[in-house]
Design a protein around this motif. Sequence first.
Motif, PDB file in Angstrom:
ATOM      1  N   ASP A 145       0.811  -1.220   0.000  1.00 26.72           N
ATOM      2  CA  ASP A 145       0.000   0.000   0.000  1.00 26.72           C
ATOM      3  C   ASP A 145       0.844   1.268   0.000  1.00 26.72           C
ATOM      4  OD1 ASP A 145       0.901  -0.414   2.591  1.00 26.72           O
ATOM      5  OD2 ASP A 145      -0.952   0.263   3.536  1.00 26.72           O
ATOM      6  N   ASP A 149       2.192   3.153  -8.303  1.00 29.45           N
ATOM      7  CA  ASP A 149       1.442   2.215  -9.145  1.00 29.45           C
ATOM      8  C   ASP A 149       2.349   1.294  -9.957  1.00 29.45           C
ATOM      9  OD1 ASP A 149      -0.874   3.332  -8.182  1.00 29.45           O
ATOM     10  OD2 ASP A 149      -1.304   4.515  -9.988  1.00 29.45           O
ATOM     11  N   ASN A 182      -5.170  -1.931   0.403  1.00 35.71           N
ATOM     12  CA  ASN A 182      -6.253  -0.953   0.293  1.00 35.71           C
ATOM     13  C   ASN A 182      -6.952  -1.228  -1.038  1.00 35.71           C
ATOM     14  OD1 ASN A 182      -4.531   0.154  -1.675  1.00 35.71           O
ATOM     15  ND2 ASN A 182      -3.747   1.731  -0.296  1.00 35.71           N
ATOM     16  N   ARG A 183      -7.897  -0.395  -1.393  1.00 37.01           N
ATOM     17  CA  ARG A 183      -8.663  -0.655  -2.612  1.00 37.01           C
ATOM     18  C   ARG A 183      -7.770  -0.713  -3.841  1.00 37.01           C
ATOM     19  NH1 ARG A 183     -13.867   2.989  -3.497  1.00 37.01           N
ATOM     20  NH2 ARG A 183     -14.316   1.908  -1.533  1.00 37.01           N
ATOM     21  N   ARG A 184      -6.772   0.166  -3.912  1.00 35.40           N
ATOM     22  CA  ARG A 184      -5.869   0.191  -5.064  1.00 35.40           C
ATOM     23  C   ARG A 184      -5.049  -1.091  -5.141  1.00 35.40           C
ATOM     24  NH1 ARG A 184      -0.410   2.222  -5.819  1.00 35.40           N
ATOM     25  NH2 ARG A 184      -0.361   2.375  -3.552  1.00 35.40           N
ATOM     26  N   ARG A 187      -7.311  -4.016  -6.181  1.00 32.12           N
ATOM     27  CA  ARG A 187      -7.637  -3.927  -7.604  1.00 32.12           C
ATOM     28  C   ARG A 187      -6.451  -4.387  -8.454  1.00 32.12           C
ATOM     29  NH1 ARG A 187      -9.241   0.999  -7.521  1.00 32.12           N
ATOM     30  NH2 ARG A 187      -7.253   1.952  -8.104  1.00 32.12           N
ATOM     31  N   THR A 188      -5.240  -4.038  -8.054  1.00 35.20           N
ATOM     32  CA  THR A 188      -4.047  -4.448  -8.795  1.00 35.20           C
ATOM     33  C   THR A 188      -3.838  -5.954  -8.718  1.00 35.20           C
ATOM     34  OG1 THR A 188      -3.016  -2.294  -8.357  1.00 35.20           O
ATOM     35  CG2 THR A 188      -1.564  -4.103  -9.037  1.00 35.20           C
TER      36      THR A 188
END
Length: 269
Positions: A145, A149, A182-184, A187-188
């Motif tokens: 986290d 990206d 976390n959400r990111r 999603r990855t």
Amino acid sequence: MRTRRTGPVPIVMYHAVAHSPAKAAYGLSVAPDAFEDQMDLLAELGHTPVTTAQLAHAWRTAGALPRRPVLITFDDGYEGVHRHALPVLARHGFTATLFVATGWLRGAHDAGGALDTMLDWDQVRELAAAGVEIGGHSHSHPQLDQLADERLWFETSRCKDILTEELGRRPASFAYPYGYSNRRVRRTVRSAGFGQALAVGNALAERRQGPYALERVTVRRGTGLDAFERLVAGTGRDIARTFVADRVLTKGYALVRGARRAGRVLGGG
């Protein structure tokens, strides 16, 4: 006996299984005789281990699970999982899930940084051949986290690609290093091709958590047999009382990590 089950399921999280682990791995290790006692207890209590992929599939499809399912998971890829844990699992006919940090394993992809003696790829293949599900745990074991990206994508996709290359099949499951996501991040992990992922949380896993945030309970060097029984046979309230201090620290550190990440974004880091 198999039955449709949507209630909570205990997922126990191990790391090293060793007589004398390195200092950095000691607290989250278990002694081989303690591990054997814990597996004997699971058998006595009538629990049937399933893999992470099996649990997620059953919950996605409303499929059947054993009457008392439990998940046995190992993080990182310590050599003692092969040396000490595998013979005990085999004796009971138990399956498990091993989540490996591909850059920590001994061999061609070793990037350094491991805390103790790790598995080599032949041992990982032997574990897979014995029925252990092999999942991903990133490449170099960072706090996902906190990554930008591009690096986050590398850690998840590189891990998946190496496992696919070495084992001949794409891994289905993932575990977040340190339990952080976390959400990111979730999603990855999903975009990288993993079908489900485990956090920590020190709570029972429930279907409502979703396939990318299933919670586990931590087994440590100091976890006695009575405490272990509470982890696998107790209620959610019993487990919450056991890990009350951990939960407070986890929530506080989550705020710190969020602030660090936000600061780097604002500062262009």
